[in-house]
Scaffold this active site. Structure first.
Site, PDB file in Angstrom:
ATOM      1  N   PRO A 252       0.843  -1.207   0.000  1.00  0.00           N
ATOM      2  CA  PRO A 252       0.000   0.000   0.000  1.00  0.00           C
ATOM      3  C   PRO A 252       0.875   1.251   0.000  1.00  0.00           C
ATOM      4  O   PRO A 252       1.828   1.336   0.773  1.00  0.00           O
ATOM      5  CB  PRO A 252      -0.791  -0.121   1.312  1.00  0.00           C
ATOM      6  CG  PRO A 252       0.036  -1.017   2.183  1.00  0.00           C
ATOM      7  CD  PRO A 252       0.769  -1.946   1.271  1.00  0.00           C
ATOM      8  N   LEU A 253       0.542   2.203  -0.862  1.00  0.00           N
ATOM      9  CA  LEU A 253       1.374   3.399  -1.035  1.00  0.00           C
ATOM     10  C   LEU A 253       0.506   4.647  -1.113  1.00  0.00           C
ATOM     11  O   LEU A 253      -0.297   4.796  -2.044  1.00  0.00           O
ATOM     12  CB  LEU A 253       2.173   3.262  -2.339  1.00  0.00           C
ATOM     13  CG  LEU A 253       3.206   2.125  -2.320  1.00  0.00           C
ATOM     14  CD1 LEU A 253       3.449   1.584  -3.725  1.00  0.00           C
ATOM     15  CD2 LEU A 253       4.500   2.607  -1.689  1.00  0.00           C
ATOM     16  N   THR A 254       0.656   5.526  -0.146  1.00  0.00           N
ATOM     17  CA  THR A 254      -0.076   6.799  -0.154  1.00  0.00           C
ATOM     18  C   THR A 254       0.470   7.687  -1.270  1.00  0.00           C
ATOM     19  O   THR A 254       1.674   7.912  -1.342  1.00  0.00           O
ATOM     20  CB  THR A 254       0.078   7.488   1.221  1.00  0.00           C
ATOM     21  OG1 THR A 254      -0.620   6.708   2.181  1.00  0.00           O
ATOM     22  CG2 THR A 254      -0.491   8.892   1.216  1.00  0.00           C
TER      23      THR A 254
ATOM     24  N   ALA B  36      -3.706   3.205   1.492  1.00  0.00           N
ATOM     25  CA  ALA B  36      -4.473   3.456   2.716  1.00  0.00           C
ATOM     26  C   ALA B  36      -5.653   4.379   2.409  1.00  0.00           C
ATOM     27  O   ALA B  36      -5.482   5.441   1.802  1.00  0.00           O
ATOM     28  CB  ALA B  36      -3.561   4.085   3.768  1.00  0.00           C
TER      29      ALA B  36
ATOM     30  N   GLN C 288      -6.804  -1.230   1.570  1.00  0.00           N
ATOM     31  CA  GLN C 288      -6.332  -1.035   2.943  1.00  0.00           C
ATOM     32  C   GLN C 288      -7.254  -0.065   3.688  1.00  0.00           C
ATOM     33  O   GLN C 288      -7.441   1.080   3.265  1.00  0.00           O
ATOM     34  CB  GLN C 288      -4.895  -0.506   2.964  1.00  0.00           C
ATOM     35  CG  GLN C 288      -4.308  -0.674   4.365  1.00  0.00           C
ATOM     36  CD  GLN C 288      -3.006   0.039   4.574  1.00  0.00           C
ATOM     37  OE1 GLN C 288      -2.901   1.227   4.275  1.00  0.00           O
ATOM     38  NE2 GLN C 288      -2.031  -0.635   5.132  1.00  0.00           N
TER      39      GLN C 288
ATOM     40  N   HIS D  72      -5.507  -1.780   8.516  1.00  0.00           N
ATOM     41  CA  HIS D  72      -4.223  -1.117   8.771  1.00  0.00           C
ATOM     42  C   HIS D  72      -4.052  -0.884  10.272  1.00  0.00           C
ATOM     43  O   HIS D  72      -4.698  -0.013  10.855  1.00  0.00           O
ATOM     44  CB  HIS D  72      -4.202   0.218   8.027  1.00  0.00           C
ATOM     45  CG  HIS D  72      -2.864   0.882   7.966  1.00  0.00           C
ATOM     46  ND1 HIS D  72      -1.764   0.442   8.660  1.00  0.00           N
ATOM     47  CD2 HIS D  72      -2.440   1.968   7.269  1.00  0.00           C
ATOM     48  CE1 HIS D  72      -0.728   1.234   8.407  1.00  0.00           C
ATOM     49  NE2 HIS D  72      -1.121   2.166   7.562  1.00  0.00           N
TER      50      HIS D  72
ATOM     51  N   ALA E 203      -0.809  -0.647  11.554  1.00  0.00           N
ATOM     52  CA  ALA E 203       0.640  -0.425  11.576  1.00  0.00           C
ATOM     53  C   ALA E 203       0.970   1.069  11.550  1.00  0.00           C
ATOM     54  O   ALA E 203       0.088   1.926  11.541  1.00  0.00           O
ATOM     55  CB  ALA E 203       1.271  -1.116  10.366  1.00  0.00           C
ATOM     56  N   ASN E 204       2.276   1.344  11.575  1.00  0.00           N
ATOM     57  CA  ASN E 204       2.835   2.664  11.241  1.00  0.00           C
ATOM     58  C   ASN E 204       2.282   3.852  12.030  1.00  0.00           C
ATOM     59  O   ASN E 204       2.214   4.967  11.515  1.00  0.00           O
ATOM     60  CB  ASN E 204       2.713   2.920   9.736  1.00  0.00           C
ATOM     61  CG  ASN E 204       3.532   1.914   8.938  1.00  0.00           C
ATOM     62  OD1 ASN E 204       4.466   1.326   9.470  1.00  0.00           O
ATOM     63  ND2 ASN E 204       3.187   1.700   7.676  1.00  0.00           N
TER      64      ASN E 204
ATOM     65  N   ASN F  36       5.928   7.810  12.922  1.00  0.00           N
ATOM     66  CA  ASN F  36       4.798   8.514  13.544  1.00  0.00           C
ATOM     67  C   ASN F  36       4.844   8.483  15.069  1.00  0.00           C
ATOM     68  O   ASN F  36       3.803   8.444  15.741  1.00  0.00           O
ATOM     69  CB  ASN F  36       3.456   7.959  13.042  1.00  0.00           C
ATOM     70  CG  ASN F  36       3.069   8.573  11.707  1.00  0.00           C
ATOM     71  OD1 ASN F  36       3.397   9.716  11.413  1.00  0.00           O
ATOM     72  ND2 ASN F  36       2.367   7.799  10.888  1.00  0.00           N
TER      73      ASN F  36
HETATM   74  C1  PHB Z   1       1.937   8.180   4.690  1.00  0.00           C
HETATM   75  O1  PHB Z   1       1.000   8.756   4.146  1.00  0.00           O
HETATM   76  O2  PHB Z   1       3.021   8.727   4.879  1.00  0.00           O
HETATM   77  C2  PHB Z   1       1.751   6.825   5.149  1.00  0.00           C
HETATM   78  C3  PHB Z   1       0.511   6.245   5.053  1.00  0.00           C
HETATM   79  C4  PHB Z   1       0.324   4.973   5.502  1.00  0.00           C
HETATM   80  C5  PHB Z   1       1.397   4.298   6.037  1.00  0.00           C
HETATM   81  C6  PHB Z   1       2.618   4.859   6.122  1.00  0.00           C
HETATM   82  C7  PHB Z   1       2.801   6.131   5.670  1.00  0.00           C
HETATM   83  O3  PHB Z   1       1.224   3.074   6.515  1.00  0.00           O
END
Ligand code: PHB
Length: 368
Positions: free
Chosen positions: A23-25, A56, A98, A174, A176-177, A234
């Site tokens: 997944p890539l924003t 996401a 996601q 999601h 995570a992160n 984060n």
């Molecule tokens: C972001 O937008 O930087 C981002 C989004 C979802 C993630 C990680 C980074 O899991």
């Protein structure tokens, strides 16, 4: 021994290879959360992935933390996502969505009526968000009341239902992160004293309620989860990673979810060897399909799948190489990603990366 190029099944989802798109924003959706038309081509170009985990996507207006990220909470979103899933399926690919709630990683300017972001506790993150005015520090959040948590669980289930009606093959929760569900797990972000804070089972309660509600709605065989046990992105600083995730992995294992997807490394953040050892130890607690992610290349991905990972998800390499599985299979060189065009903007650095052969042809044309 499994190779990267073997087909297989993740719960209900049959896949043609073990090279997944992470997944890539990309921040190219419309301001109301409707995915942009450009996304149809972008995802179609990458349909040779065994599975695409689409970017996401917020489950509610409050779940948004960055400008121009997509949503999945109304019919307009469903209609636009349907065009994306149709184009991926027509090209022989599989795609899950996601499901995202950012929690405290947001800014009042992104929230309905300029409200405070929602979080387990009213502790401000030392982290950035991206608003209409550019990079800004996350706003001070408001701690969720106990009886508001059930409403968010319902929002996840609703979003999962809409994702399936939009044609997705499943969803990835999601957790995570440093976003909302991760904030409930980690010690520095959750100081609650109700049934959602304190001991390990309480910290995991919200995530497991979401997994149960989503599974009840669409089936556990279509429900995956993303975790980042050792991650610090984060402003997450969890002092009991081993205890928290030993419990969470074993609870997810019991639930027979489609997959567990782990962000083992995050771009620009070093993970000490002890962290990698801990991730390897935790994996023994989960009996199901494990998707590894974070800084993998051709050799390390091959090794990982040989050693028992179901698949490896690639992020930035899949942005710059829409034909990544073919390049890995044929040992072709990989193109580099344009870092300046990751977030926001138009087709440049988004849907204009070429397949290897098209790139060769273009170079030959230019030099003739
Ligand atoms: C972001 O937008 O930087 C981002 C989004 C979802 C993630 C990680 C980074 O899991």
């Amino acid at each position: 021994m499994t190779t990267l190029f073997e087909k297989g099944a993740l719960g209900d989802i049959a896949v043609k290879n073990r090279i997944f798109m992470a997944p890539l924003t990309r921040n190219r959706a419309h301001p109301d959360g409707t995915p942009h038309e450009m996304a149809i081509k972008y995802y179609k170009q990458r349909a040779s992935a065994g599975l695409i985990v689409a970017e996401a996507t917020q489950i509610s207006p409050e779940g948004k933390g960055y400008v121009n990220t997509p949503g999945i909470y109304n019919e307009k979103h469903v209609e636009a996502w349907r065009k994306v899933t149709d184009s991926v399926h027509e090209t022989g690919g599989k795609i899950v969505l996601q499901l995202w709630h950012v929690g405290r990683i947001s800014h009042t300017s992104l929230q309905p009526n300029g409200g405070q972001p929602l979080a387990p506790s009213d502790i401000r993150a030392s982290a950035d968000t991206f608003t209409e005015s550019g990079v800004e520090m996350a706003s001070t959040p408001r701690a969720l009341l106990t009886d508001e948590i059930g409403q968010i669980v319902d929002q996840y289930a609703h979003a999962a239902k809409l994702a399936i009606s939009a044609g997705f093959d499943g969803v990835e929760v999601h957790a995570a992160n440093g976003y909302l569900l991760n904030q409930f797990i980690a010690t520095n972000t959750n100081h609650r004293d109700d049934q959602y804070g304190g001991n390990v089972a309480n910290r995991a309660r919200f995530l497991l309620e979401v997994v149960d509600a989503v599974s009840a709605e669409i089936g556990a065989g279509k429900t995956g989860v993303r975790l980042s046990p050792t991650g610090t992105f984060n402003d997450v600083h969890d002092e009991q990673v081993e205890e928290n995730y030993t419990y969470i992995y074993s609870e997810l294992s019991k639930r027979r979810i489609a997959f567990l997807h782990v962000a083992e490394k995050f771009p620009g953040i070093a993970v000490p060897d002890a962290g990698l050892d801990l991730l390897a130890q935790l994996r023994n607690e989960f009996d199901g399909a494990y998707i590894a992610n974070g800084d993998y290349g051709r050799e390390s991905a091959t090794e990982s799948v040989k050693a028992g990972a179901f698949a490896v998800a690639f992020g930035r390499p899949f942005i710059a190489n829409p034909d990544l599985p073919e390049r890995l299979e044929l040992g072709l060189p990989l193109a580099d990603v344009n870092e300046d065009r990751l977030y926001g903007g138009d087709e440049t650095g988004y849907s204009d990366y070429l397949r290897f052969e098209d790139n060769e042809r273009q170079i030959a044309g230019v030099t003739q």
